[in-house]
Design a protein around this motif. Structure first.
Motif, PDB file in Angstrom:
ATOM      1  N   ILE A  27       0.816  -1.214   0.000  1.00  0.00           N
ATOM      2  CA  ILE A  27       0.000   0.000   0.000  1.00  0.00           C
ATOM      3  C   ILE A  27       0.846   1.259   0.000  1.00  0.00           C
ATOM      4  O   ILE A  27       0.396   2.310  -0.437  1.00  0.00           O
ATOM      5  CB  ILE A  27      -0.983   0.009   1.189  1.00  0.00           C
ATOM      6  CG1 ILE A  27      -0.259  -0.087   2.520  1.00  0.00           C
ATOM      7  CG2 ILE A  27      -2.004  -1.103   1.027  1.00  0.00           C
ATOM      8  CD1 ILE A  27      -1.178   0.018   3.718  1.00  0.00           C
ATOM      9  N   SER A  28       2.082   1.174   0.468  1.00  0.00           N
ATOM     10  CA  SER A  28       2.939   2.359   0.462  1.00  0.00           C
ATOM     11  C   SER A  28       3.294   2.789  -0.954  1.00  0.00           C
ATOM     12  O   SER A  28       3.743   3.918  -1.174  1.00  0.00           O
ATOM     13  CB  SER A  28       4.207   2.089   1.262  1.00  0.00           C
ATOM     14  OG  SER A  28       4.954   1.060   0.659  1.00  0.00           O
ATOM     15  N   GLN A  29       3.089   1.907  -1.918  1.00  0.00           N
ATOM     16  CA  GLN A  29       3.413   2.215  -3.315  1.00  0.00           C
ATOM     17  C   GLN A  29       2.226   2.787  -4.087  1.00  0.00           C
ATOM     18  O   GLN A  29       2.362   3.158  -5.249  1.00  0.00           O
ATOM     19  CB  GLN A  29       3.887   0.944  -4.023  1.00  0.00           C
ATOM     20  CG  GLN A  29       5.062   0.255  -3.342  1.00  0.00           C
ATOM     21  CD  GLN A  29       6.291   1.133  -3.313  1.00  0.00           C
ATOM     22  OE1 GLN A  29       6.646   1.737  -4.321  1.00  0.00           O
ATOM     23  NE2 GLN A  29       6.928   1.235  -2.144  1.00  0.00           N
ATOM     24  N   ILE A  30       1.071   2.853  -3.446  1.00  0.00           N
ATOM     25  CA  ILE A  30      -0.134   3.285  -4.146  1.00  0.00           C
ATOM     26  C   ILE A  30      -0.087   4.779  -4.415  1.00  0.00           C
ATOM     27  O   ILE A  30       0.110   5.582  -3.501  1.00  0.00           O
ATOM     28  CB  ILE A  30      -1.398   2.926  -3.341  1.00  0.00           C
ATOM     29  CG1 ILE A  30      -1.542   1.403  -3.247  1.00  0.00           C
ATOM     30  CG2 ILE A  30      -2.641   3.537  -3.989  1.00  0.00           C
ATOM     31  CD1 ILE A  30      -2.695   0.943  -2.372  1.00  0.00           C
ATOM     32  N   ASP A  31      -0.273   5.158  -5.664  1.00  0.00           N
ATOM     33  CA  ASP A  31      -0.316   6.575  -6.050  1.00  0.00           C
ATOM     34  C   ASP A  31      -1.698   7.175  -5.820  1.00  0.00           C
ATOM     35  O   ASP A  31      -1.838   8.368  -5.560  1.00  0.00           O
ATOM     36  CB  ASP A  31       0.061   6.726  -7.523  1.00  0.00           C
ATOM     37  CG  ASP A  31       1.474   6.246  -7.798  1.00  0.00           C
ATOM     38  OD1 ASP A  31       1.667   5.515  -8.792  1.00  0.00           O
ATOM     39  OD2 ASP A  31       2.373   6.604  -7.024  1.00  0.00           O
ATOM     40  N   GLY A  32      -2.707   6.343  -5.970  1.00  0.00           N
ATOM     41  CA  GLY A  32      -4.066   6.821  -5.780  1.00  0.00           C
ATOM     42  C   GLY A  32      -5.037   5.664  -5.911  1.00  0.00           C
ATOM     43  O   GLY A  32      -4.712   4.625  -6.491  1.00  0.00           O
ATOM     44  N   ILE A  33      -6.204   5.848  -5.351  1.00  0.00           N
ATOM     45  CA  ILE A  33      -7.280   4.852  -5.481  1.00  0.00           C
ATOM     46  C   ILE A  33      -8.507   5.561  -6.036  1.00  0.00           C
ATOM     47  O   ILE A  33      -8.862   6.655  -5.572  1.00  0.00           O
ATOM     48  CB  ILE A  33      -7.592   4.173  -4.145  1.00  0.00           C
ATOM     49  CG1 ILE A  33      -6.458   3.217  -3.784  1.00  0.00           C
ATOM     50  CG2 ILE A  33      -8.912   3.417  -4.221  1.00  0.00           C
ATOM     51  CD1 ILE A  33      -6.718   2.322  -2.599  1.00  0.00           C
ATOM     52  N   LEU A  51      -5.844  10.785  -4.218  1.00  0.00           N
ATOM     53  CA  LEU A  51      -4.419  10.565  -4.419  1.00  0.00           C
ATOM     54  C   LEU A  51      -3.724  10.279  -3.084  1.00  0.00           C
ATOM     55  O   LEU A  51      -4.271  10.564  -2.014  1.00  0.00           O
ATOM     56  CB  LEU A  51      -3.802  11.791  -5.084  1.00  0.00           C
ATOM     57  CG  LEU A  51      -4.347  12.121  -6.475  1.00  0.00           C
ATOM     58  CD1 LEU A  51      -3.837  13.472  -6.935  1.00  0.00           C
ATOM     59  CD2 LEU A  51      -3.990  11.034  -7.468  1.00  0.00           C
ATOM     60  N   SER A  52      -2.523   9.776  -3.176  1.00  0.00           N
ATOM     61  CA  SER A  52      -1.783   9.447  -1.957  1.00  0.00           C
ATOM     62  C   SER A  52      -1.605  10.674  -1.062  1.00  0.00           C
ATOM     63  O   SER A  52      -1.581  10.561   0.163  1.00  0.00           O
ATOM     64  CB  SER A  52      -0.420   8.844  -2.310  1.00  0.00           C
ATOM     65  OG  SER A  52       0.319   9.749  -3.110  1.00  0.00           O
ATOM     66  N   GLY A  53      -1.508  11.854  -1.676  1.00  0.00           N
ATOM     67  CA  GLY A  53      -1.348  13.079  -0.901  1.00  0.00           C
ATOM     68  C   GLY A  53      -2.644  13.654  -0.379  1.00  0.00           C
ATOM     69  O   GLY A  53      -2.643  14.660   0.339  1.00  0.00           O
ATOM     70  N   GLY A  54      -3.759  13.023  -0.743  1.00  0.00           N
ATOM     71  CA  GLY A  54      -5.059  13.462  -0.239  1.00  0.00           C
ATOM     72  C   GLY A  54      -5.900  14.250  -1.228  1.00  0.00           C
ATOM     73  O   GLY A  54      -7.081  14.501  -0.969  1.00  0.00           O
ATOM     74  N   GLY A  55      -5.317  14.638  -2.349  1.00  0.00           N
ATOM     75  CA  GLY A  55      -6.098  15.357  -3.344  1.00  0.00           C
ATOM     76  C   GLY A  55      -7.190  14.480  -3.921  1.00  0.00           C
ATOM     77  O   GLY A  55      -7.044  13.256  -3.995  1.00  0.00           O
ATOM     78  N   THR A  56      -8.308  15.101  -4.292  1.00  0.00           N
ATOM     79  CA  THR A  56      -9.442  14.347  -4.815  1.00  0.00           C
ATOM     80  C   THR A  56      -9.906  14.913  -6.150  1.00  0.00           C
ATOM     81  O   THR A  56      -9.644  16.075  -6.485  1.00  0.00           O
ATOM     82  CB  THR A  56     -10.622  14.366  -3.828  1.00  0.00           C
ATOM     83  OG1 THR A  56     -11.009  15.725  -3.579  1.00  0.00           O
ATOM     84  CG2 THR A  56     -10.246  13.704  -2.507  1.00  0.00           C
TER      85      THR A  56
END
Length: 114
Positions: A27-33, A51-56
């Protein structure tokens, strides 16, 4: 990466439903879901992304009605669906992007009744 989607069911038009996508593995490799959906006879379409950084990001058809969020402790991505319409009925899939690869969970069906 493995994805397990849940939360589908039948709901009346105008109602709400919450879908969940539990991720495991790297899961640490996930860029976004993202969530996608596919209605009978139609192509799979994008619904929402976190995104991994929280952007939607949201499809125009669900903006202001659906909210995507993530529980970082358990890496569960949720899709809160409000004011559901008949056209929201579909099988919903979650998708994880890991670099150039995409991983899909199994679908969970949402039915909207009158």
């Amino acid at each position: 990466v493995q994805l397990q989607a849940s939360g589908g069911g039948m709901v009346q038009a105008g109602g709400s439903l919450r879908l969940s996508c539990a991720a495991s593995g790297s899961i640490s490799q996930i860029d976004g879901i993202a969530w996608y959906r596919q209605a009978p006879g139609k192509q799979r379409e994008f619904v929402a992304l976190i995104l991994s950084g929280g952007g939607t990001n949201y499809a125009n058809s669900v903006k202001d009605r659906f909210i995507i969020s993530r529980d970082d402790a358990n890496y569960i991505v949720s899709l809160q669906m409000n004011r559901l319409k008949f056209e929201d009925a579909a099988v919903y899939f979650c998708n994880a992007k890991v670099h150039a690869d995409h991983y899909w969970g199994q679908g969970t069906e949402v039915t909207v009744s009158s």
